[in-house]
Design a protein around this motif. Structure first.
Motif, PDB file in Angstrom:
ATOM      1  N   MET A   1       0.844  -1.209  -0.088  1.00  0.00           N
ATOM      2  CA  MET A   1      -0.202   0.192  -0.084  1.00  0.00           C
ATOM      3  C   MET A   1       0.920   1.420   0.485  1.00  0.00           C
ATOM      4  O   MET A   1       1.548   1.534   0.671  1.00  0.00           O
ATOM      5  CB  MET A   1      -1.119   0.198   1.539  1.00  0.00           C
ATOM      6  CG  MET A   1      -2.214   1.176   1.355  1.00  0.00           C
ATOM      7  SD  MET A   1      -2.835   1.453   2.866  1.00  0.00           S
ATOM      8  CE  MET A   1      -1.379   2.134   3.560  1.00  0.00           C
ATOM      9  N   LEU A   9      -1.776   8.202  -2.953  1.00  0.00           N
ATOM     10  CA  LEU A   9      -2.674   7.518  -2.621  1.00  0.00           C
ATOM     11  C   LEU A   9      -3.719   6.402  -4.349  1.00  0.00           C
ATOM     12  O   LEU A   9      -3.565   7.965  -5.071  1.00  0.00           O
ATOM     13  CB  LEU A   9      -3.280   8.001  -0.986  1.00  0.00           C
ATOM     14  CG  LEU A   9      -3.007   7.558   0.071  1.00  0.00           C
ATOM     15  CD1 LEU A   9      -3.767   8.796   0.861  1.00  0.00           C
ATOM     16  CD2 LEU A   9      -3.129   6.414  -0.240  1.00  0.00           C
ATOM     17  N   GLU A  13      -8.227   4.700  -1.965  1.00  0.00           N
ATOM     18  CA  GLU A  13      -7.626   4.809  -0.589  1.00  0.00           C
ATOM     19  C   GLU A  13      -8.013   6.348  -0.391  1.00  0.00           C
ATOM     20  O   GLU A  13      -8.812   6.685   0.771  1.00  0.00           O
ATOM     21  CB  GLU A  13      -6.368   4.858  -0.910  1.00  0.00           C
ATOM     22  CG  GLU A  13      -5.661   2.858  -0.407  1.00  0.00           C
ATOM     23  CD  GLU A  13      -4.249   2.971  -0.620  1.00  0.00           C
ATOM     24  OE1 GLU A  13      -3.606   2.211  -0.661  1.00  0.00           O
ATOM     25  OE2 GLU A  13      -4.252   3.994  -1.295  1.00  0.00           O
ATOM     26  N   THR A  18      -8.475   5.414   3.590  1.00  0.00           N
ATOM     27  CA  THR A  18      -7.313   4.717   4.286  1.00  0.00           C
ATOM     28  C   THR A  18      -6.018   4.871   4.861  1.00  0.00           C
ATOM     29  O   THR A  18      -5.495   6.114   4.679  1.00  0.00           O
ATOM     30  CB  THR A  18      -6.775   3.697   3.268  1.00  0.00           C
ATOM     31  OG1 THR A  18      -7.885   2.872   2.342  1.00  0.00           O
ATOM     32  CG2 THR A  18      -5.724   2.360   3.515  1.00  0.00           C
ATOM     33  N   TRP A  38     -14.659  -1.435  -1.280  1.00  0.00           N
ATOM     34  CA  TRP A  38     -12.669  -1.131  -2.124  1.00  0.00           C
ATOM     35  C   TRP A  38     -13.247  -1.029  -3.393  1.00  0.00           C
ATOM     36  O   TRP A  38     -13.008  -0.073  -4.254  1.00  0.00           O
ATOM     37  CB  TRP A  38     -12.199  -2.661  -1.506  1.00  0.00           C
ATOM     38  CG  TRP A  38     -11.149  -2.215  -2.201  1.00  0.00           C
ATOM     39  CD1 TRP A  38     -10.734  -2.796  -3.318  1.00  0.00           C
ATOM     40  CD2 TRP A  38      -9.737  -1.231  -1.961  1.00  0.00           C
ATOM     41  NE1 TRP A  38      -9.352  -2.445  -4.444  1.00  0.00           N
ATOM     42  CE2 TRP A  38      -8.871  -1.636  -3.003  1.00  0.00           C
ATOM     43  CE3 TRP A  38      -9.316  -0.437  -0.896  1.00  0.00           C
ATOM     44  CZ2 TRP A  38      -7.881  -0.754  -3.741  1.00  0.00           C
ATOM     45  CZ3 TRP A  38      -8.696   0.591  -1.312  1.00  0.00           C
ATOM     46  CH2 TRP A  38      -7.129  -0.098  -2.507  1.00  0.00           C
ATOM     47  N   GLU A 212      -6.111  -3.481   5.186  1.00  0.00           N
ATOM     48  CA  GLU A 212      -5.638  -1.611   5.467  1.00  0.00           C
ATOM     49  C   GLU A 212      -7.466  -1.420   6.416  1.00  0.00           C
ATOM     50  O   GLU A 212      -8.784  -1.600   5.856  1.00  0.00           O
ATOM     51  CB  GLU A 212      -6.403  -1.457   3.552  1.00  0.00           C
ATOM     52  CG  GLU A 212      -4.588  -1.802   3.267  1.00  0.00           C
ATOM     53  CD  GLU A 212      -4.601  -1.712   2.035  1.00  0.00           C
ATOM     54  OE1 GLU A 212      -5.560  -0.733   1.120  1.00  0.00           O
ATOM     55  OE2 GLU A 212      -4.662  -2.221   1.278  1.00  0.00           O
TER      56      GLU A 212
END
Length: 287
Positions: A1, A9, A13, A18, A38, A212
């Motif tokens: 990530m 990002l 995210e 996130t 997601w 995450e």
């Protein structure tokens, strides 16, 4: 990530807030919610990045580029009722329809199904679309001759054994279940396509999910790990028989990097495991 404090990002995210990644338990409901959110948030980026590789009406099993047209892992599909689990934009289902199958495409993400509907309209190949989770299939018993999944659903549910049981339930006797997942041995290595991805950093036997989370520790992405043995036991416990395990080699001349998949890593160890399973014909009563 990517670094949450950096500027790289992903859209998903940013949308989901996130804040970091951890290893912790994630149950069925949390895993379903995280996957839906997601893939809804990531659908546009995913299709923009991977759509050309996957094609609009092609059946690509994995980042190694193995195609069903060449591999024949499903066998003859003409006239068969087929369920694709974790269909994404449903390119595999459209290919199946073009081969004469009666395909149904299922995904947990409305965002992905939106792309599936748009691509079906553009191609003129219609496929019924169903929004549901892989561990809660909304179909009657003995509904399909064949169930398949090309990297869809199985790694993202908390109990993949439930997926195997659901597939066995909706399959007709003699039907096949063929699914592709990230090769379990990849769990030991960082998700890095370069040299740093060649060093073992965690135990193959550590089944703690990768999660995450946002600033309130709510899961924004969940991926679960199972060993090869775990999958085999889940398949057989569900009443199916494993007939083949395919580990595609990285093809010569294939230079495309997809996430952690790369020519460097692919030359050294497998990135994909494809399980071919059969639900045997039921014995006649009294035998």
């Amino acid at each position: 990530m990517p670094d949450p404090d950096g500027s790289d990002l992903s859209t998903a995210e940013r949308v989901l807030g996130t804040a970091g990644a951890t290893k912790r338990a994630a149950g069925a409901a949390e895993s379903r919610t995280a996957s839906r959110l997601w893939w809804d948030a990531d659908a546009d980026d995913y299709q923009a990045e991977h759509g050309p590789f996957l094609g609009r009406d092609d059946f690509v099993w994995c980042p190694e580029g193995l195609r069903e047209e060449e591999a024949g892992l499903l066998g003859a599909v003409h006239g068969k009722r087929v369920l694709e689990v974790g269909c994404g934009a449903a390119s595999c289902s459209r290919w199946l329809v073009e081969q004469g199958a009666r395909a149904v495409a299922l995904d947990i993400s409305g965002g992905m199904l939106r792309h599936a509907a748009a691509d079906s309209e553009r191609s003129g190949v219609e496929v019924p679309l169903v929004q549901a989770s892989a561990d809660l299939l909304p179909f009657a018993d003995d509904s399909f001759d064949l169930v398949c999944s090309a990297f869809g659903g199985v790694p993202f549910v908390a109990d993949s054994g439930a997926v195997m049981r659901e597939v066995a339930r909706v399959l007709r006797p003699g039907g096949s279940w063929v699914f592709a997942v990230t090769h379990p041995m990849r769990w030991m290595f960082p998700d890095d396509p370069g040299p740093d991805g060649l060093t073992v950093t965690q135990s193959y036997f550590d089944r703690t999910p990768y999660v995450e989370v946002d600033g309130a520790d709510r899961a924004t992405y969940v991926e679960h790990h199972r060993t090869l043995g775990d999958y085999v036991r889940q398949i057989t416990t569900a009443g199916m028989r494993l007939v083949d395990l395919v580990e595609p080699e990285w093809p010569e001349g294939h230079t495309q990097v997809w996430g952690q998949w790369s020519p460097l890593r692919g030359a050294l160890f497998p990135g994909t495991a494809i399980f071919r399973c059969l639900l045997d014909q039921q014995a006649p009563a009294g035998t």
